[in-house]
Design an enzyme around this catalytic site. Structure first.
Site, PDB file in Angstrom:
ATOM      1  N   CYS A 186       0.858  -1.312   0.533  1.00  0.00           N
ATOM      2  CA  CYS A 186      -0.057  -0.013   0.612  1.00  0.00           C
ATOM      3  C   CYS A 186       0.832   1.413   0.103  1.00  0.00           C
ATOM      4  O   CYS A 186      -0.031   2.500  -0.261  1.00  0.00           O
ATOM      5  CB  CYS A 186      -1.238  -0.004   1.096  1.00  0.00           C
ATOM      6  SG  CYS A 186      -1.504  -1.741   1.859  1.00  0.00           S
ATOM      7  N   HIS A 326      -4.021   8.697   3.189  1.00  0.00           N
ATOM      8  CA  HIS A 326      -4.138   7.312   2.815  1.00  0.00           C
ATOM      9  C   HIS A 326      -5.396   6.697   3.236  1.00  0.00           C
ATOM     10  O   HIS A 326      -5.870   5.963   2.236  1.00  0.00           O
ATOM     11  CB  HIS A 326      -3.254   6.392   3.912  1.00  0.00           C
ATOM     12  CG  HIS A 326      -3.038   4.869   3.760  1.00  0.00           C
ATOM     13  ND1 HIS A 326      -2.643   4.665   2.714  1.00  0.00           N
ATOM     14  CD2 HIS A 326      -3.294   3.698   4.736  1.00  0.00           C
ATOM     15  CE1 HIS A 326      -2.757   3.301   2.449  1.00  0.00           C
ATOM     16  NE2 HIS A 326      -3.105   2.627   3.533  1.00  0.00           N
ATOM     17  N   GLU A 337      -4.987   6.861  11.367  1.00  0.00           N
ATOM     18  CA  GLU A 337      -4.245   8.125  10.794  1.00  0.00           C
ATOM     19  C   GLU A 337      -4.476   9.652  10.608  1.00  0.00           C
ATOM     20  O   GLU A 337      -3.937  10.378  11.237  1.00  0.00           O
ATOM     21  CB  GLU A 337      -4.485   7.825   8.676  1.00  0.00           C
ATOM     22  CG  GLU A 337      -4.252   9.097   8.495  1.00  0.00           C
ATOM     23  CD  GLU A 337      -4.658   8.746   7.209  1.00  0.00           C
ATOM     24  OE1 GLU A 337      -5.463   8.366   6.167  1.00  0.00           O
ATOM     25  OE2 GLU A 337      -3.617   9.379   5.855  1.00  0.00           O
ATOM     26  N   LYS A 358      -9.723   8.120  -2.266  1.00  0.00           N
ATOM     27  CA  LYS A 358      -9.582   6.113  -1.897  1.00  0.00           C
ATOM     28  C   LYS A 358     -11.775   6.065  -2.041  1.00  0.00           C
ATOM     29  O   LYS A 358     -11.962   5.108  -2.150  1.00  0.00           O
ATOM     30  CB  LYS A 358      -9.320   5.301  -0.969  1.00  0.00           C
ATOM     31  CG  LYS A 358      -8.000   5.364  -1.315  1.00  0.00           C
ATOM     32  CD  LYS A 358      -7.083   4.234  -0.092  1.00  0.00           C
ATOM     33  CE  LYS A 358      -5.603   4.285  -0.621  1.00  0.00           C
ATOM     34  NZ  LYS A 358      -4.714   4.826   0.243  1.00  0.00           N
ATOM     35  N   HIS A 363      -8.780   1.499  -3.634  1.00  0.00           N
ATOM     36  CA  HIS A 363      -7.958   1.152  -2.891  1.00  0.00           C
ATOM     37  C   HIS A 363      -6.714   0.613  -4.225  1.00  0.00           C
ATOM     38  O   HIS A 363      -6.969  -0.545  -4.054  1.00  0.00           O
ATOM     39  CB  HIS A 363      -7.749   0.351  -1.381  1.00  0.00           C
ATOM     40  CG  HIS A 363      -6.332  -0.294  -1.202  1.00  0.00           C
ATOM     41  ND1 HIS A 363      -4.886   0.753  -1.685  1.00  0.00           N
ATOM     42  CD2 HIS A 363      -5.852  -0.286   0.170  1.00  0.00           C
ATOM     43  CE1 HIS A 363      -3.917   0.720  -0.499  1.00  0.00           C
ATOM     44  NE2 HIS A 363      -4.499  -0.006   0.782  1.00  0.00           N
ATOM     45  N   PHE A 422       0.291  -2.140   4.663  1.00  0.00           N
ATOM     46  CA  PHE A 422       0.705  -3.756   5.501  1.00  0.00           C
ATOM     47  C   PHE A 422       2.194  -4.003   5.868  1.00  0.00           C
ATOM     48  O   PHE A 422       3.309  -4.123   5.187  1.00  0.00           O
ATOM     49  CB  PHE A 422       0.070  -4.868   5.211  1.00  0.00           C
ATOM     50  CG  PHE A 422      -1.609  -4.928   5.266  1.00  0.00           C
ATOM     51  CD1 PHE A 422      -2.065  -5.907   4.637  1.00  0.00           C
ATOM     52  CD2 PHE A 422      -2.126  -4.477   6.349  1.00  0.00           C
ATOM     53  CE1 PHE A 422      -2.938  -5.515   4.842  1.00  0.00           C
ATOM     54  CE2 PHE A 422      -3.673  -4.404   6.779  1.00  0.00           C
ATOM     55  CZ  PHE A 422      -4.075  -5.201   5.853  1.00  0.00           C
TER      56      PHE A 422
END
Lengths: 434, 102
Positions: A186, A326, A337, A358, A363, A422
């Site tokens: 990501c 994000h 976040e 997003k 994503h 991740f």
């Protein structure tokens, strides 16, 4: 090095538009690219929605030179090559306009699972036939190998290599300088562009084609993320499923696509009279070193990436005028976040517009950071900040200005783009008006 | 072009080979003329020949180990300089040889 680094071109392949102009228009309209999965039969899966690229393969293949190269391109590699070609054209940088040894490529790639459905189908069918032929019902590898070898074009196996996206881009653009593939999932697209910045700052390149690509709308990736509980299950209302910061969010929507920007050393850009989109001003990179999927509750790693980026750019928090978050829309990320932004930006966090694109495009995994930096560039240049759509009731713990639902007229002079992967891998980029 | 007309499932072998070469190299069928050099003129590279042999296997319903193509070249085009010498006729001769194997 005191020379600045310019972004001179941007190319994108996304679920709401291909090419800078179409993407910009989609962002301004608050368009959703999320819909039912059409690329494979997903009957019975818990998640049956995704954000698929809206352009036909043939239209993307038209960007490939020579056309024959398509044979060894995965879907993700095709996206990358198309986006790179669009970016180069957008930059007005002719082939032969730079010393090839000083043109580099850095590409985020290699998201979960194979992106080549044909190859996957051949492998699976060979395994099924081998089990049946062997009579045991189990995976008989020698028989599988014989069947697979007999049915598989050797070229197809090349499509499984994640580094080929960067290789294909290099071949098409005669980019003989450094070539790297970043696989931080990501975070990869953001990190790839940041590493491109460093290549120029170190004096190793004059031009970098940097970005990310992913084509995770395939059974392996969708199932993988679904099993981990990360995907929205709002199958009956796909356009409303990606809802970052909203109280009713239930996970992200897998998207596909690519984004590539052209980075140039200042003197090189000036000498050729380049039109500069923005300055790529700073880059921060950290790791949580905590857990594989959980983020640190105190958002330390994410906050440090943002702070490091600000320091690198010489930007004070109060000078940040837009943040492309994000903002995946998972229960955890959006809260963490928010904490990271508050920690790093301080009191200013409450008044800086923060939006998650997003919400519109889903994503894009390894491509996310790249297309999201382009969204930040759009914000700097096009007179609006993109919205976070589907924001009907913010989570109690998410109390920033997320630009709900509708694009807002604005003229930010600087912006950040954040990506958290991740594995706790965090990256942040800063851009500034040139 | 070969003197005799070898047929594969009712199709002339030379036409079949031309069609496969055009598919492999992603060029118009009209570009695959007698005497055109696959590498020098049509941009063929090493992996394209692997692709070509695989498609010949499918079209001719044969198993053709890639090494046999390499040995065929060594035997019929000794001395290298293959870039200018591998033409559709060479591919057709290879295909005919494979068909003729017991």
């Amino acid at each position: 090095m005191t020379e600045r680094v310019a972004v001179t071109g941007a190319g994108v392949v996304t679920p709401i538009g291909c090419g800078y102009e179409a993407y910009r228009d989609g962002l301004r309209a608050g368009q959703s690219g999320c819909g039912p999965i059409t690329r494979f039969d997903c009957a019975g899966l818990d998640t049956r929605i995704a954000a698929e690229v809206c352009e036909a393969d043939a239209a993307l293949e038209a960007w490939v030179e020579p056309r024959k190269a398509v044979k060894t391109m995965s879907r993700a590699a095709l996206f990358a090559v198309a986006a790179a070609a669009m970016a180069r054209r957008h930059a007005g940088l002719e082939r032969g306009g730079a010393d090839p040894a000083r043109v580099a490529v850095v590409m985020g790639a290699g998201g979960m699972g194979p992106t080549d459905l044909d190859l996957l189908a051949t492998q699976v069918q060979a395994a099924i036939d081998a089990a049946r032929d062997g009579g045991t019902g189990a995976w008989d590898i020698p028989t599988f190998a014989r069947l697979f070898a007999g049915r598989t074009n050797p070229l197809a196996t090349l499509r499984g290599l994640p580094n080929l996206a960067a290789a294909h881009v290099a071949i098409q653009h005669d980019a003989r300088g450094p070539n790297a593939t970043i696989t931080t999932a990501c975070c990869a697209g953001t990190q790839a562009i940041g590493e491109g910045l460093r290549l120029i700052q170190r004096g190793d390149a004059d031009v970098v084609l940097a970005g990310g690509t992913d084509a995770a709308v395939n059974p392996v990736a969708v199932l993988g993320f679904s099993l981990l509980g990360t995907l929205s299950r709002r199958n009956d209302e796909p356009a409303r499923a990606s809802r970052p910061f909203d109280r009713g969010r239930d996970g992200f929507v897998v998207g596909e696509g690519a984004g590539v920007v052209v980075l140039e050393r200042e003197a090189f850009a000036r000498a050729r009279g380049a039109r500069v989109l923005a300055e790529l001003a700073g880059y921060g990179l950290t790791c949580d070193a905590y857990r594989i999927t959980d983020e640190r509750p105190d958002a330390d790693g994410a906050a440090r990436a943002i702070s490091a980026c600000l320091a690198d750019a010489g930007l004070a928090p109060r000078e940040v005028e837009y943040v492309n978050a994000h903002g995946t829309g998972t229960r955890m990320n959006d809260v963490t976040e928010t904490r990271a932004l508050v920690r790093s930006l301080g009191p200013c966090a409450g008044v800086i517009p923060v939006s998650s694109t997003k919400s519109m495009i889903g994503h894009l995994l390894a491509a996310a950071g790249a297309v999201e930096l382009v969204a930040a560039i759009v914000a700097l240049r096009e007179g609006f900040v993109p919205p976070t759509i589907n924001l009907e009731a913010p989570d109690m713990e998410c109390d920033l200005d997320y630009v709900p639902n509708v694009a807002r007229p604005a003229t930010p002079a600087s912006a950040l783009s954040t990506s958290f992967g991740f594995g706790g891998q965090n990256a942040c980029l800063a851009i500034r008006r040139w | 072009m070969s003197g005799d007309t070898t047929l594969v499932n009712g199709r002339a072998l030379d036409a079949l080979v031309r069609e496969i070469v055009a598919e492999v190299l992603v060029v118009p069928a009209e570009a695959v003329v007698p005497g055109v050099a696959l590498m020098r003129d049509l941009g063929a590279e090493s992996i394209d020949f692997m692709d070509l042999v695989f498609r010949l296997e499918e079209a001719l319903e044969l198993e053709i180990p890639y090494a046999r193509w390499q040995r065929f070249l060594e035997a019929h085009l000794p001395g290298g300089q293959l870039a200018a010498r591998i033409t559709p006729a060479v591919v057709e001769a290879f295909a005919a040889a494979e068909l003729a194997r017991p």
